[in-house]
Design an enzyme around this catalytic site. Structure first.
Site, PDB file in Angstrom:
ATOM      1  N   TYR A  20      12.065 -15.199 -29.150  1.00  0.00           N
ATOM      2  CA  TYR A  20      12.880 -13.996 -29.388  1.00  0.00           C
ATOM      3  C   TYR A  20      14.329 -14.176 -28.932  1.00  0.00           C
ATOM      4  O   TYR A  20      14.879 -13.339 -28.219  1.00  0.00           O
ATOM      5  CB  TYR A  20      12.270 -12.775 -28.678  1.00  0.00           C
ATOM      6  CG  TYR A  20      10.776 -12.669 -28.828  1.00  0.00           C
ATOM      7  CD1 TYR A  20      10.219 -12.299 -30.053  1.00  0.00           C
ATOM      8  CD2 TYR A  20       9.923 -12.962 -27.771  1.00  0.00           C
ATOM      9  CE1 TYR A  20       8.850 -12.228 -30.204  1.00  0.00           C
ATOM     10  CE2 TYR A  20       8.557 -12.886 -27.925  1.00  0.00           C
ATOM     11  CZ  TYR A  20       8.023 -12.522 -29.142  1.00  0.00           C
ATOM     12  OH  TYR A  20       6.676 -12.462 -29.283  1.00  0.00           O
ATOM     13  N   LYS A 278      -4.915 -15.814 -24.158  1.00  0.00           N
ATOM     14  CA  LYS A 278      -4.136 -15.868 -22.916  1.00  0.00           C
ATOM     15  C   LYS A 278      -4.916 -16.467 -21.740  1.00  0.00           C
ATOM     16  O   LYS A 278      -4.983 -17.686 -21.606  1.00  0.00           O
ATOM     17  CB  LYS A 278      -3.599 -14.477 -22.573  1.00  0.00           C
ATOM     18  CG  LYS A 278      -2.502 -14.013 -23.527  1.00  0.00           C
ATOM     19  CD  LYS A 278      -1.800 -12.789 -22.988  1.00  0.00           C
ATOM     20  CE  LYS A 278      -0.744 -12.254 -23.919  1.00  0.00           C
ATOM     21  NZ  LYS A 278       0.527 -12.934 -23.881  1.00  0.00           N
TER      22      LYS A 278
HETATM   23  N1  PLP Z   1      -2.495  -9.398 -28.761  1.00  0.00           N
HETATM   24  C1  PLP Z   1      -2.011  -8.924 -27.602  1.00  0.00           C
HETATM   25  C2  PLP Z   1      -2.571  -7.666 -27.020  1.00  0.00           C
HETATM   26  C3  PLP Z   1      -0.985  -9.602 -26.939  1.00  0.00           C
HETATM   27  O1  PLP Z   1      -0.487  -9.106 -25.801  1.00  0.00           O
HETATM   28  C4  PLP Z   1      -0.494 -10.796 -27.515  1.00  0.00           C
HETATM   29  C5  PLP Z   1       0.600 -11.526 -26.854  1.00  0.00           C
HETATM   30  O2  PLP Z   1       1.271 -11.033 -25.987  1.00  0.00           O
HETATM   31  C6  PLP Z   1      -1.030 -11.254 -28.717  1.00  0.00           C
HETATM   32  C7  PLP Z   1      -2.033 -10.530 -29.322  1.00  0.00           C
HETATM   33  C8  PLP Z   1      -0.513 -12.511 -29.368  1.00  0.00           C
HETATM   34  O3  PLP Z   1      -0.932 -13.633 -28.670  1.00  0.00           O
HETATM   35  P1  PLP Z   1      -0.159 -15.029 -28.832  1.00  0.00           P
HETATM   36  O4  PLP Z   1       1.179 -14.842 -28.223  1.00  0.00           O
HETATM   37  O5  PLP Z   1      -1.037 -16.007 -28.096  1.00  0.00           O
HETATM   38  O6  PLP Z   1      -0.112 -15.316 -30.292  1.00  0.00           O
END
Ligand code: PLP
Length: 444
Positions: A20, A278
């Site tokens: 970003y 995560k």
């Molecule tokens: N879903 C949620 C609730 C998230 O907080 C995030 C990332 O912050 C994602 C999906 C996307 O995950 P990634 O950044 O591993 O693609």
């Protein structure tokens, strides 16, 4: 002592995208050369206490010997192999552990490469499921405002329609259905009209809705909003009533962050499709997973293609699976409940004085998440520097100064983080909304 190779900041600034950010007006980046426990070491030797868990993933701290050893020994035997027509111990082990720790109705695991992909997979599963149930018109996804589910196109389509990237990409983003975000705060009984709009939308549109997707209990990058477990419980009931699947995105909340192993446990409900990521690998390497029920898997098998149409090159990567398996062992054996409860209690005490600061709108804590919400958007770059000067790593976004530390953080380290948050928040007395503060929904 080994000499540290100087970091080529100029090359980085000229050629490498960071999340970003602008490539022509780059914001400063700090050179990290190593990390261990709950601290990052910068190239100038300065150590910073980590309040981010590297975007909420590194729950056991850095360089944990158990995860490092598991990865090292996996590297020596099988770093990667395609998953088409092949299987291996690490994928089987991690999937067994995931199924054992999630709700009993979830029986199938899709190993994805990142959180966003896990969300894409979940949405595809829902669409294919309804094809298999002879209801191909069920193609839309219903969600709530202030959500964040990732940066790929389908994931973007269910992110907050105002704060997300919808306007930026126009018609290229699929138009999904949105209702207002949950208003009842966490820990409170459901406000009577909180689900009215959801019920109305389902009543009017259920024939075209495949699934509802939501982040359970905590809306993360869309505002760090904690909402009532009753809301989630009532939403589950509504999905059943209107024959719509429920996708829970536990990518941010899973593995203990909100004080329960999974946030849906606060509401004692089950998802039809569950996304995790995560902290799945303890934050050591990218891996996510989408779990579903027998019924969803059967519906997909009954769809015209008969197979689930997704299969990335690095699906089920053995190295990532080995890291995840080790991280899940630590979740099983460490007393994370006690750690998170202790972090919650300490943050509650130590952040509460922020409520009296002039720039502060509200202060909230849930599990190992501590948030100071400011009245105005903050200048991320400026504040980040201020935090580094104070010896901590905190990355505010929008109007939020927050921490999600590793569960293994010590009381002394946590106090340093909370006092730095108070000190930085106290310097903000007037709006600081500048070009440097893109307000898009992201954890950037
Ligand atoms: N879903 C949620 C609730 C998230 O907080 C995030 C990332 O912050 C994602 C999906 C996307 O995950 P990634 O950044 O591993 O693609």
């Amino acid at each position: 002592m080994t000499a540290i190779t100087p970091i080529d900041y100029e090359f980085d600034r000229q050629h490498i995208w960071h999340p970003y950010t602008s490539m022509t007006h780059a914001l400063p980046a700090f050179g990290v050369v190593s990390a261990d426990g709950c601290e990052l070491t910068l190239d100038n030797g300065k150590r910073l206490i980590d309040g981010t868990s590297s975007w909420w993933a590194c729950v056991h701290g850095y360089s944990h010997p158990y995860i490092v050893n598991a990865m090292q020994s996996q590297l020596q035997t099988l770093s990667h192999v395609m998953f088409g027509g092949v299987t291996h111990h690490p994928a089987i082990e991690v999937s067994k552990k995931l199924l054992a720790m999630t709700s009993a109705n979830l029986t199938k695991v899709f190993l994805a490469d990142s959180g966003s992909i896990a969300v894409e997979v979940a949405m595809k599963m829902a669409l294919q499921y309804w094809q298999g149930r002879q209801q191909p018109n069920k193609q839309r996804i219903l969600t709530v405002k202030h959500g964040y589910h990732g940066d790929t196109f389908a994931a973007m389509s269910v992110c907050d329609p105002e704060g997300g990237m919808h306007t930026m990409f126009g018609d290229a983003v699929t138009k999904q259905l949105f209702v207002d975000a949950p208003q009842t705060p966490f820990g409170e009984p459901l406000q009577p009209d909180d689900l009215n709009a959801m019920r109305q939308m389902l009543t009017n549109q259920h024939e075209s809705i495949a699934a509802v997707i939501i982040e359970p209990i905590m809306q993360g990058a869309g505002g760090m909003r904690f909402y009532s477990a009753d809301y989630l419980k009532a939403l589950r009931a509504l999905c059943d009533e209107f024959n719509v699947l429920l996708i829970l995105d536990e990518i941010a909340t899973g593995f203990g962050r909100t004080g329960k192993l999974f946030a849906y446990e606060h509401a004692s409900i089950e998802a039809d499709i569950l996304c995790v990521g995560k902290a799945l690998t303890g934050g050591y390497i990218s891996l996510a997973a989408t779990l579903c029920s027998d019924e969803v898997a059967q519906g997909i098998s009954d769809s015209p293609s008969g197979v689930f149409m997704h299969g990335p090159t690095f699906m089920g990567n053995p190295l990532a699976c080995a890291a995840a398996s080790a991280s899940l062992d630590l979740i099983a054996t460490n007393d994370w409940q006690a750690q998170v409860a202790q972090i919650e209690a300490q943050m509650t005490t130590e952040l509460s004085p922020a409520t009296s600061l002039v720039g502060v709108k509200s202060v909230r804590v849930l599990g190992a998440v501590g948030v100071i919400e400011m009245h105005q958007a903050v200048n991320t770059a400026q504040l980040q520097q201020a935090f580094v000067d104070l010896g901590v790593w905190v990355r505010p976004f929008a109007n939020l100064i927050y921490i999600m530390p590793p569960y293994s953080i010590s009381a002394t380290q946590l106090s340093q983080l909370t006092s730095a948050m108070l000190s930085v928040a106290s310097t903000i007395t007037a709006p600081t909304n500048t070009e440097a503060n893109k307000q898009f929904i992201s954890h950037g």
